[in-house]
Design a protein around this motif. Structure first.
Motif, PDB file in Angstrom:
ATOM      1  N   ASP A   6     -22.220  43.041 -57.420  1.00 30.31           N
ATOM      2  CA  ASP A   6     -23.262  44.001 -57.800  1.00 30.31           C
ATOM      3  C   ASP A   6     -24.434  43.275 -58.436  1.00 30.31           C
ATOM      4  O   ASP A   6     -24.289  42.156 -58.918  1.00 30.31           O
ATOM      5  N   ARG A  40     -23.732  47.222 -68.201  1.00 32.67           N
ATOM      6  CA  ARG A  40     -24.916  46.931 -67.396  1.00 32.67           C
ATOM      7  C   ARG A  40     -25.942  46.161 -68.227  1.00 32.67           C
ATOM      8  O   ARG A  40     -26.179  46.516 -69.380  1.00 32.67           O
ATOM      9  N   GLN A  62     -22.789  43.502 -64.287  1.00 34.85           N
ATOM     10  CA  GLN A  62     -21.518  43.981 -64.869  1.00 34.85           C
ATOM     11  C   GLN A  62     -20.406  43.006 -64.479  1.00 34.85           C
ATOM     12  O   GLN A  62     -19.510  42.741 -65.257  1.00 34.85           O
ATOM     13  N   ASP A  91     -26.134  44.311 -61.139  1.00 33.31           N
ATOM     14  CA  ASP A  91     -26.439  44.712 -62.517  1.00 33.31           C
ATOM     15  C   ASP A  91     -25.786  43.839 -63.577  1.00 33.31           C
ATOM     16  O   ASP A  91     -25.815  44.177 -64.762  1.00 33.31           O
TER      17      ASP A  91
HETATM   18 MG    MG Z   1     -22.635  48.702 -62.077  1.00 37.52          MG
END
Ligand code: MG
Ligand code: UDP
Length: 328
Positions: free
Chosen positions: A97, A203, A101, A99
């Motif tokens: 991803d 995030r 995370q 972001d």
């Molecule tokens: Mg995420």
């Protein structure tokens, strides 16, 4: 570490992630270059409106490892991943991803596990951060259900950080919101799957694109997964068997409705003949519909397989004499 000389593609879907991209790129590049393996980073801009795409263009202009796929509008995470996979060239794919995370620092551990002889290594966010207790609980329940239905012992199907051998994508569909069930579909195709605990952060910037309703959608996707696992090549049995059962019931009810008033002259028993007649007629109608649908489903399944030359099996390797050919 990956022992063999091989090439890696990191595929990252991006939808309005402007605040994350610079740091993300720096972290992913640091990890990838530290491994001394040929690599590329494929960013898929999924119709961002916050200026993510121009920033990705800048990254591509300054870093030769970067490839940017710009989609014409927002198609959703699964479609973005499918586009990234289609435009990547590595033998091993790393999905991540945008972001932050997931921690790019976990990538070498996942790759090392893949080299132990797996087709897919999935990240397990044992301690999830920033996702709220209700979301974590629902996700845990969904994971339990999926691993039961797919018959795999995996704790965290929803973790995007996974590494795959490219061959996996030849057997796994990427439609709708299927990215969450990728590992389950891969398992159904016979992929060897392992799991590695990974770090999870809140995030870095921006907001999640999904609410709690996502769990309900996963339940619907599960229905398809169950169908896929049990009936994909024989849908007639799913609808045909209840159809036959209803037909048998209907055939028993109808004569009963006729003889009931004759057998029992008492008005209380005779008055049952109406509902029994109705039930019998209902069963017959249901069976007719089910049987017709089962034939349609069977024809659809055959068209699906035959028009795309799909096989109802996956060959892992071919052995002839002393020669052995790995097919996936
Ligand atoms: Mg995420
Ligand atoms: N994403 C995307 N298209 C979408 C929604 C999300 O490409 O329509 C990307 C998003 O930019 C991020 C990843 O998919 O890189 C996961 O999204 P998010 O972090 O919102 O999901 P969550 O972590 O909350 O499950």
């Amino acid at each position: 570490m990956v022992k063999q000389a091989t090439s890696l593609s990191v595929v990252i879907p991006v939808y309005n992630e402007l605040g994350n991209l610079s740091l993300l790129h720096q972290r992913v590049s640091d990890v990838m270059s530290s491994m001394n393996i040929e690599y590329e980073i494929v960013y898929v801009d999924d119709g961002s409106t916050d200026g993510s795409f121009p920033l990705l263009e800048q990254l591509a202009a300054t870093d030769l490892h970067v490839k940017v796929v710009g989609l014409s509008r927002n198609f959703g995470q699964t479609a973005a991943l499918a586009a990234g996979v289609a435009h990547s060239s590595g033998e091993i794919l790393i999905l991540l991803d945008a972001d932050l995370q997931n921690d790019p620092a976990d990538i070498p551990r996942l790759l090392a596990r893949l080299e132990e002889g797996y087709d897919l290594v999935s990240g397990w966010r044992r301690r999830r951060r920033g996702d709220g207790w209700l979301r974590c609980l629902l996700s845990r329940l969904a994971n339990l259900l999926v691993s039961r239905i797919a018959g795999i012992a995996i704790h965290d199907l929803g973790c995007t950080l996974k590494v795959y051998r490219r061959a996996v994508f030849a057997h796994v569909p990427l439609y709708g919101e299927m990215h969450r069930l990728l590992a389950a579909y891969a398992a159904l195709a016979g992929a060897r799957i392992a799991e590695v605990e990974v770090t999870h952060h809140p995030r870095y910037a921006g907001r999640s694109h999904y609410g709690l309703s996502r769990t309900l959608k996963v339940l619907l996707d599960l229905l398809i997964l169950k169908f896929y696992r049990s009936f994909a090549t024989r849908p007639q049995q799913l609808l045909g068997l209840p159809g036959l059962l209803a037909l048998a019931l209907g055939m028993a009810f109808l004569p009963l409705a006729l003889v009931l008033p004759l057998l029992a002259r008492r008005p209380r028993v005779g008055s049952w003949s109406g509902p029994v007649l109705l039930g019998g007629a209902g069963c017959c109608c249901f069976s007719l519909l089910s049987l017709q649908l089962s034939v349609l489903a069977e024809m659809l399944m055959r068209t699906y397989h035959e028009s795309q030359n799909k096989r109802p099996y996956v060959v892992r390797c071919l052995v002839s004499g002393a020669e052995r050919c790995e097919c996936w």
